[in-house]
Design a protein around this motif. Structure first.
Motif, short mmCIF file in Angstrom:
data_model
loop_
_atom_site.label_atom_id
_atom_site.label_comp_id
_atom_site.label_asym_id
_atom_site.label_seq_id
_atom_site.Cartn_x
_atom_site.Cartn_y
_atom_site.Cartn_z
N LEU A 204 0.83 -1.21 0.00
CA LEU A 204 0.00 0.00 0.00
C LEU A 204 0.86 1.25 0.00
CD1 LEU A 204 -2.70 1.46 0.19
CD2 LEU A 204 -2.67 1.06 2.67
N PHE A 205 1.98 1.21 0.75
CA PHE A 205 2.85 2.38 0.84
C PHE A 205 3.65 2.61 -0.44
CE2 PHE A 205 4.35 -1.26 3.32
CZ PHE A 205 5.51 -1.63 2.67
N SER A 206 3.62 1.67 -1.38
CA SER A 206 4.28 1.85 -2.68
C SER A 206 3.26 2.03 -3.80
CB SER A 206 5.17 0.64 -3.00
OG SER A 206 6.23 0.51 -2.08
N SER A 207 2.00 2.12 -3.44
CA SER A 207 0.93 2.22 -4.43
C SER A 207 0.53 3.67 -4.67
CB SER A 207 -0.29 1.42 -3.96
OG SER A 207 0.05 0.05 -3.80
N PRO A 208 0.07 4.00 -5.87
CA PRO A 208 -0.29 5.38 -6.19
C PRO A 208 -1.38 5.96 -5.28
CG PRO A 208 -0.13 4.07 -8.19
CD PRO A 208 -0.03 3.11 -7.04
N GLY A 209 -2.23 5.12 -4.73
CA GLY A 209 -3.32 5.60 -3.89
C GLY A 209 -2.98 5.73 -2.42
N ARG A 210 -1.69 5.69 -2.08
CA ARG A 210 -1.31 5.68 -0.67
C ARG A 210 -1.78 6.92 0.08
NH1 ARG A 210 5.32 6.35 -1.07
NH2 ARG A 210 5.35 8.54 -1.70
N GLU A 211 -1.73 8.08 -0.54
CA GLU A 211 -2.16 9.31 0.13
C GLU A 211 -3.66 9.25 0.44
OE1 GLU A 211 -0.41 11.72 1.24
OE2 GLU A 211 1.49 11.79 0.13
N GLU A 212 -4.42 8.64 -0.44
CA GLU A 212 -5.87 8.54 -0.25
C GLU A 212 -6.21 7.67 0.95
OE1 GLU A 212 -9.77 6.60 -2.51
OE2 GLU A 212 -7.87 6.84 -3.60
N TYR A 213 -5.45 6.58 1.14
CA TYR A 213 -5.77 5.62 2.19
C TYR A 213 -5.07 5.89 3.51
CZ TYR A 213 -8.23 2.84 -1.25
OH TYR A 213 -9.14 2.43 -2.18
N LEU A 214 -4.04 6.76 3.49
CA LEU A 214 -3.30 7.02 4.72
C LEU A 214 -4.18 7.49 5.87
CD1 LEU A 214 -0.62 7.31 6.27
CD2 LEU A 214 -0.44 9.62 5.30
N PRO A 215 -5.12 8.43 5.67
CA PRO A 215 -5.95 8.85 6.81
C PRO A 215 -6.70 7.70 7.46
CG PRO A 215 -6.17 10.41 5.00
CD PRO A 215 -5.41 9.23 4.47
N LEU A 216 -7.22 6.77 6.66
CA LEU A 216 -7.95 5.64 7.21
C LEU A 216 -7.01 4.68 7.93
CD1 LEU A 216 -10.62 4.28 7.68
CD2 LEU A 216 -10.42 3.20 5.42
N VAL A 217 -5.80 4.50 7.40
CA VAL A 217 -4.80 3.68 8.10
C VAL A 217 -4.52 4.26 9.48
CG1 VAL A 217 -2.39 2.92 8.12
CG2 VAL A 217 -3.71 2.78 6.00
N LEU A 218 -4.36 5.57 9.55
CA LEU A 218 -4.06 6.23 10.83
C LEU A 218 -5.23 6.11 11.81
CD1 LEU A 218 -2.28 9.48 9.56
CD2 LEU A 218 -1.21 7.43 10.54
N VAL A 219 -6.45 6.27 11.31
CA VAL A 219 -7.61 6.13 12.19
C VAL A 219 -7.74 4.69 12.67
CG1 VAL A 219 -10.13 6.30 12.31
CG2 VAL A 219 -8.83 8.06 11.13
N ALA A 220 -7.45 3.73 11.79
CA ALA A 220 -7.52 2.32 12.18
C ALA A 220 -6.47 1.98 13.23
CB ALA A 220 -7.34 1.43 10.95
N ILE A 221 -5.28 2.53 13.11
CA ILE A 221 -4.24 2.32 14.12
C ILE A 221 -4.70 2.89 15.46
CG2 ILE A 221 -1.91 3.01 14.83
CD1 ILE A 221 -1.14 2.92 11.84
N GLU A 222 -5.36 4.03 15.42
CA GLU A 222 -5.81 4.68 16.65
C GLU A 222 -7.02 4.00 17.27
OE1 GLU A 222 -5.96 7.26 19.82
OE2 GLU A 222 -4.36 7.04 18.31
N SER A 223 -8.00 3.61 16.43
CA SER A 223 -9.28 3.16 16.95
C SER A 223 -9.62 1.70 16.66
CB SER A 223 -10.40 4.05 16.38
OG SER A 223 -10.17 5.40 16.65
N GLY A 224 -8.79 1.01 15.90
CA GLY A 224 -9.09 -0.39 15.57
C GLY A 224 -10.25 -0.51 14.62
N ALA A 225 -10.99 -1.62 14.73
CA ALA A 225 -12.09 -1.88 13.81
C ALA A 225 -13.20 -0.85 13.92
CB ALA A 225 -12.65 -3.28 14.08
N GLY A 226 -13.25 -0.12 15.02
CA GLY A 226 -14.25 0.93 15.16
C GLY A 226 -14.10 2.02 14.11
N ALA A 227 -12.91 2.11 13.51
CA ALA A 227 -12.68 3.11 12.48
C ALA A 227 -13.50 2.83 11.23
CB ALA A 227 -11.20 3.14 12.10
N LEU A 228 -13.96 1.60 11.04
CA LEU A 228 -14.70 1.23 9.84
C LEU A 228 -16.20 1.28 10.03
CD1 LEU A 228 -12.57 -1.82 8.63
CD2 LEU A 228 -12.19 0.63 8.25
N GLU A 229 -16.65 1.60 11.23
CA GLU A 229 -18.09 1.66 11.47
C GLU A 229 -18.70 2.83 10.73
OE1 GLU A 229 -18.63 1.85 15.66
OE2 GLU A 229 -17.89 -0.19 16.03
N PRO A 230 -19.89 2.63 10.12
CA PRO A 230 -20.53 3.70 9.35
C PRO A 230 -20.94 4.86 10.25
CG PRO A 230 -21.97 1.80 9.57
CD PRO A 230 -20.64 1.38 10.10
#
Length: 230
Positions: A204-230
């Motif tokens: 993911l960190f070598s993929s063109p979309g890494r900037e797009e997904y970085l915020p969600l990676v950071l939220v997931a690290i902070e909050s776990g699976a709760g980051a994916l709740e709608p």
């Protein structure tokens, strides 16, 4: 096993994938973003040739995290296979975990190769920038291993066959078109509510979309699976 620490703040253990090094440009890009987010990143570089998964992968990493009072866990690829056996992280995020051999690399010859008692890289990886991620530099690819030892594949298969139950607090980022690890194994193991698919290569960190997904990676690290709740 080699570990480098970066930054200050809450402890975040980052178990790198096979052949990754903290100094690789795209790996360091992610480490720098994690440090900017306020973490003390413990980047664990793993050996590329082993003869015992438990003694050379699982136990050294488990002993290292045991020195931390608390920690969050981020892993990539083979690091995700190791990380699945760890207990105790506050949150766990997997990037393209190697939970199954890709179907294109799971033929009879590959299975026979893995039975050879040889701890010397012999089998070409065939990994290129398209498979890894187009942002991976030529120097980064050249610095990585270009062959795999039979004992390494044997031990990976053994670990994959004995994975503990999936932990519901986990978040898994993966590419459905991954050509390095098995996307099917990830989808079979991790429920849809815990998965985040992305377009790009294995890293993911070598993929063109890494900037797009970085915020969600950071939220997931902070909050776990709760980051994916709608």
């Amino acid at each position: 096993m080699h570990t480098e620490s970066y930054g200050t703040g809450a402890d975040l253990v980052f178990v790198l994938g096979w052949g990754n090094k903290p100094e690789h440009e795209t790996v360091r890009w992610l480490i720098d973003r994690l440090v900017e987010a306020g973490y003390r990143v413990h980047a664990i570089e793993i050996p590329t040739t082993i003869t015992d998964f438990d003694a050379e992968y699982r136990q050294p990493v488990a002993e290292y995290v045991a020195t931390l009072s608390s920690y969050r866990l981020l892993t990539h690829s083979t690091g995700g296979l190791i990380g699945a056996f760890l207990t105790g992280p506050d949150t766990r995020v997997y990037l393209s975990p190697w939970w199954g051999i890709h179907e294109d690399q799971d033929g009879l010859l590959a299975r026979l190769f893995a039975r050879l008692p040889i701890a010397r890289p012999l089998f070409p990886t065939g990994i290129d920038a398209e498979a890894i991620g187009t942002l991976a530099s030529g120097d980064q690819l050249a610095d990585g291993p270009d062959a795999i030892a039979p004992t390494f594949l044997r031990e990976v298969r053994r670990a994959q066959a004995s994975l503990p139950p999936f932990r519901s607090d986990s978040v898994v980022f993966f590419s459905p078109d991954d050509r390095v690890v098995s996307p099917a194994a990830i989808q079979e193991r991790a429920p849809a509510d815990n998965r985040v698919p992305y377009d790009g290569g294995h890293e993911l960190f070598s993929s063109p979309g890494r900037e797009e997904y970085l915020p969600l990676v950071l939220v997931a690290i902070e909050s776990g699976a709760g980051a994916l709740e709608p």
